[in-house]
Design an enzyme around this catalytic site. Structure first.
Site, short mmCIF file in Angstrom:
data_model
loop_
_atom_site.label_atom_id
_atom_site.label_comp_id
_atom_site.label_asym_id
_atom_site.label_seq_id
_atom_site.Cartn_x
_atom_site.Cartn_y
_atom_site.Cartn_z
CG ASP A 91 -0.10 -0.17 2.40
OD1 ASP A 91 0.87 -0.82 2.40
OD2 ASP A 91 -0.61 0.20 3.83
CD GLU A 127 3.42 -1.20 7.25
OE1 GLU A 127 3.97 -1.17 8.22
OE2 GLU A 127 3.20 -0.26 6.27
#
Length: 206
Positions: A85, A148
């Site tokens: 991400d 994350e």
């Protein structure tokens, strides 16, 4: 460990052979970043690369991707992890010295924490390991983590690996790019370098 024709394989040389592959992956991800929780096209892209490599995998809902490489010789199972991400940060077209080779095409979102590089490195590792899996002692689990930065998706990913897939993992390894380490240098540091923070509630009854 790898042994080809009775000799240890030169892993560094294999990595250098895949430099262009890593650059291609990293630049694509850098140009098309997605924030935590909405990494839909990123998941499709990683899955397409695993398909091209012939590596089996499952897409875990609201979690990420778990791939597997089965070695040709008995041994332990090692999990290799990367995150995917990006962050809600607008990217500048230049760095401290010059214009960047590539920048985010998704306005207001950028890979400012290096997750594009992490994924590129893990895919290259997967490519090398899968190509030489018959000489591999043990098995590899590839874990591509969504969310994350927000810290929530790992709650879906790890239970799926352990409870649904019944994977018995002996050890885990990860890496992270670091701004204060010179290019070409690896820093191995003691302590809980990759630790995460999780909240919990304690109720005392007296």
């Amino acid at each position: 460990a790898f042994r080809q024709n009775g000799e240890n394989m030169d892993i560094l040389n294999e990595a250098k052979k895949n430099f262009d592959y890593m650059v291609r992956i990293r630049r694509h991800m850098h140009e098309y970043p997605e924030n935590s929780g909405v990494e839909y096209e990123t998941v499709k892209y990683i899955a397409s690369e695993l398909d091209a490599l012939g590596i089996e995998y499952v897409v875990v809902p609201e979690g990420g991707i778990i791939g597997q490489i089965h070695g040709g010789k008995p041994g332990k199972t090692v999990l290799l992890r990367a995150d995917m991400d990006a962050l809600p940060i607008k990217e500048s077209k230049t760095n401290l010295t010059k214009e960047k080779v590539c920048i985010s095409k998704n306005d207001g979102v950028s890979h400012a924490c290096g997750h594009d590089a992490h994924t590129a490195m893990l895919l290259a590792e997967a490519k090398i390991l899968n190509k030489n899996k018959e000489d591999l002692n043990g098995n590899i689990v590839l874990l591509f983590e969504r969310g994350e930065e927000a810290g929530g998706n790992i709650r879906n990913l790890l239970p799926y690996a352990v409870e649904t897939m019944k994977l018995k993992i002996d050890t885990c390894m990860a890496t992270h790019v670091k701004w204060d380490v010179p290019t070409g240098t690896i820093s191995a540091e003691p302590g809980a370098v990759f630790s995460g923070a999780y909240g919990f509630i304690i109720k005392l009854h007296g």
